[in-house]
Scaffold this motif. Structure first.
Motif, PDB file in Angstrom:
ATOM      1  N   HIS A   5      -2.139  -2.636  -7.418  1.00 27.75           N
ATOM      2  CA  HIS A   5      -1.438  -2.254  -6.190  1.00 27.75           C
ATOM      3  C   HIS A   5       0.024  -1.905  -6.462  1.00 27.75           C
ATOM      4  N   GLN A  47       2.196   6.928  -6.591  1.00 25.89           N
ATOM      5  CA  GLN A  47       1.146   7.822  -7.087  1.00 25.89           C
ATOM      6  C   GLN A  47       1.359   9.262  -6.643  1.00 25.89           C
ATOM      7  N   TYR A  96       0.837  -1.206   0.000  1.00 25.43           N
ATOM      8  CA  TYR A  96       0.000   0.000   0.000  1.00 25.43           C
ATOM      9  C   TYR A  96       0.873   1.258   0.000  1.00 25.43           C
ATOM     10  N   SER A 108      -6.792   3.792   8.960  1.00 27.90           N
ATOM     11  CA  SER A 108      -7.432   2.548   8.501  1.00 27.90           C
ATOM     12  C   SER A 108      -7.353   1.453   9.559  1.00 27.90           C
ATOM     13  N   LEU A 158      -5.128  -5.324   2.461  1.00 25.88           N
ATOM     14  CA  LEU A 158      -5.149  -4.182   1.534  1.00 25.88           C
ATOM     15  C   LEU A 158      -6.536  -3.551   1.499  1.00 25.88           C
ATOM     16  N   LYS A 159      -7.540  -4.402   1.577  1.00 25.13           N
ATOM     17  CA  LYS A 159      -8.925  -3.909   1.607  1.00 25.13           C
ATOM     18  C   LYS A 159      -9.134  -3.051   2.861  1.00 25.13           C
ATOM     19  N   GLU A 218       2.716   1.741  -3.357  1.00 24.13           N
ATOM     20  CA  GLU A 218       1.815   2.172  -4.432  1.00 24.13           C
ATOM     21  C   GLU A 218       1.438   3.643  -4.259  1.00 24.13           C
ATOM     22  N   GLN A 219       1.117   4.010  -3.023  1.00 26.30           N
ATOM     23  CA  GLN A 219       0.709   5.388  -2.760  1.00 26.30           C
ATOM     24  C   GLN A 219       1.855   6.360  -3.052  1.00 26.30           C
ATOM     25  N   SER A 252      -7.639  -0.116  -0.187  1.00 27.91           N
ATOM     26  CA  SER A 252      -7.339  -0.369  -1.599  1.00 27.91           C
ATOM     27  C   SER A 252      -8.519  -1.027  -2.297  1.00 27.91           C
ATOM     28  N   ASP A 253      -8.587  -0.818  -3.594  1.00 31.89           N
ATOM     29  CA  ASP A 253      -9.623  -1.430  -4.432  1.00 31.89           C
ATOM     30  C   ASP A 253      -9.172  -2.856  -4.767  1.00 31.89           C
ATOM     31  N   THR A 254      -9.931  -3.830  -4.304  1.00 30.86           N
ATOM     32  CA  THR A 254      -9.443  -5.219  -4.404  1.00 30.86           C
ATOM     33  C   THR A 254     -10.357  -6.094  -5.261  1.00 30.86           C
TER      34      THR A 254
END
Lengths: 366, 366
Positions: free
Chosen positions: B53, A119, A112, A133, B91-92, A115-116, B96-98
């Protein structure tokens, strides 16, 4: 009419902790689960950050986050509880070097984060997102969004701190310390704001050399701390000349400091108003009193959460006492200058420092 | 004195499969576990590659690798068997979009691939390393080391193929196809060598539009195939006008082809010497005979490994028969040219193609 002035003052006080990983996380847990939780924030260490398998791992920030999320592996003191190692086993099968243990859920954090970052999200924001989270309400603030990096010198040359610490089990003889890219790092606005607004700043019993020093070395941070009106207290990571865990004691020696609470006092000289030492170190109180205005002997060994909370609340109590008796609120800078201590005294990256009986004698960037 | 000329010839023949993912992997399994395993190599599809990811996922190459490693999840036809989803669940939790399922062990593949790419290792070499690490001896060759990418056009514009296929379950109406950056891609030397050296080239029953077409579209590959002296056979992915799985049938229609074996023959016209069709499609044999020199009706539905091996060995048998009776070995290019078929006939990216009763009528790059 205000009938409870002390309690009101206490409720509005802002407490800021400067913290490394495992050791500091114990202190952080004490504050975060104390009655002061809502007034509490942390500046963590990012100089142990390192890439593993192409993923950005931030050991100290993760340890703080997992601890406050109540998700820490309590036996190890780091990593998530109930971990499995399916990813790592498979990476090993694929031929990757897997000396650094990373659990499956922990991998998600690093995936995570990486990736962030890719971005373009600010590392500070990523750390906040991860903490939120996982249900952490305490602000975990990064001292800088720039990549800084602890290195230690051994006979084989400069190696990453994690390599020395984990891969080589702290075995190679230490010859020096360095933090890469520290001069070009910029302090985050969140860190500067937290320092300026704090009423009580606590330096956790973390490794002074590789955990606290990198925070202090981010340009602007030490200056902000010196100017801050907060009452500043360090908690010694050394008890009876030894660390509870980790190589802080031997590192202090290599950096030119005594490997005991006196060394810790020297290390933070010019920065702190008070030093919390363990009751086992009562014999050196006379020596300490020459170096620090307030010395507080307490039980600093923390195992259970209740002990951590007790120590945190005791420190707040000491602060309130000092406040009630009128401590100097102008920051430690004036004090340091009055004592003839140079601003660069704690700068391990500068090799041009005067030697004296109790002044630090760092051996930097060899 | 050579007493077994046929067997000797057969043992030295090189067999090359052009393959997509799930469907092609069945064919690949047939060859890889047959008596021809050591003579067998595969060129796989990389146009379905996509980042999830921040990690480089290569679905078709992974499906081939996991299948040949005997590690495939047999129920799904893709992914590793005995998977868990600790990383994805975490990750969810992190927000994150899983939507794309990735198992823990599968994550290791993507972490490894991404790290290796970052270090500058050629994608071809990475794919080989992964295969070798998982015990796969069959060369799995990439058509290109460059990033090419299937896109489909829907009412909402161009979307990635995996989004259409997995996220949207093939539901949006298809309006066109595109492969990004295909013109600038360079064929790998391994692919060109395998094509040039092959005695038998088999096009797997994979999706012609999004699996085989991207391989053929890498500059140099189609030309090499046309010039190759190999006997070239395609296995129809369409039976009775339908695919066993996946959207190849509807995609064929959108691309301007008949959605049956005749459409497949048209799609590969100018490229193949023979077409393997399922015995259920005997009724269209007269139509096919106008398009392909050799048409082989076989049982093409493959469920058990033995059926896959049987089909693979039957195809080798057909090749040997054709060879024994003297097939044209000059490549299909001359044949195609003699039939008046333009080289660009199968180029879905070109919109300037003549319409005729059985010629392809692609609707490209809309």
């Amino acid at each position: 009419m205000n009938l409870q002035p002390t309690i009101k003052a206490q409720k509005s006080s802002k407490i800021l902790l400067l913290s490394g990983g495992v050791g500091g996380a114990k202190m952080a847990e004490g504050f975060a689960f104390s009655q002061y939780a809502e007034q509490f924030s942390i500046i963590g260490n990012v100089a142990d950050d390192q890439e593993f398998h192409g993923l950005w791992v931030s050991p100290d920030i993760d340890t703080l986050t997992y601890t406050l999320a109540d998700e820490i592996d309590k036996e190890k003191g780091w990593g998530l509880k109930g971990e499995s190692n399916r990813v790592l086993d498979q990476l090993k099968k694929l031929g990757s070097d897997t000396w650094m243990y990373l659990g499956d859920k922990d991998f998600a954090t690093h995936i995570y984060r990486t990736e962030q970052r890719k971005q373009g999200v600010r590392p500070s924001e990523i750390a906040s997102n991860i903490a939120r989270s996982l249900g952490v309400n305490t602000p975990i603030i990064l001292p800088t969004d720039d990549a800084i990096h602890n290195q230690v010198k051994t006979e084989d040359g400069w190696i990453d701190f994690q390599d020395y610490f984990v891969k080589h089990g702290c075995k190679p003889e230490l010859l020096g310390f360095n933090i890469t890219a520290i001069e070009d790092a910029t302090a985050t606005p969140e860190a500067l704001k937290a320092i300026a607004e704090a009423d009580l700043i606590v330096i956790a019993p973390s490794n002074p050399i590789v955990s606290i020093h990198p925070i202090l070395s981010v340009p602007g941070i030490r200056d902000a701390l010196e100017k801050a009106s907060a009452f500043k207290v360090a908690v010694s990571p050394l008890i009876n000349g030894k660390t509870v865990k980790g190589p802080a004691d031997s590192m202090m020696k290599v950096a030119g400091y005594r490997s005991d609470v006196v060394g810790v006092a020297d290390f933070y000289q010019g920065l702190i108003d008070g030093l919390v030492v363990d009751k086992q170190d009562l014999s050196v109180l006379p020596e300490l009193s020459q170096r620090v205005e307030h010395v507080f002997p307490l039980d600093t060994l923390m195992f259970q959460r209740q002990e951590k909370i007790a120590l945190a609340e005791a420190i707040v109590g000491l602060y309130q006492d000092a406040k009630a008796t009128g401590y100097r609120a102008a920051g430690a800078q004036a004090q340091a200058q009055a004592a003839g201590v140079q601003e660069s005294t704690l700068d391990l990256t500068s090799a041009t420092q005067a030697d004296s009986s109790h002044k630090p004698k760092p051996e930097p960037v060899l």
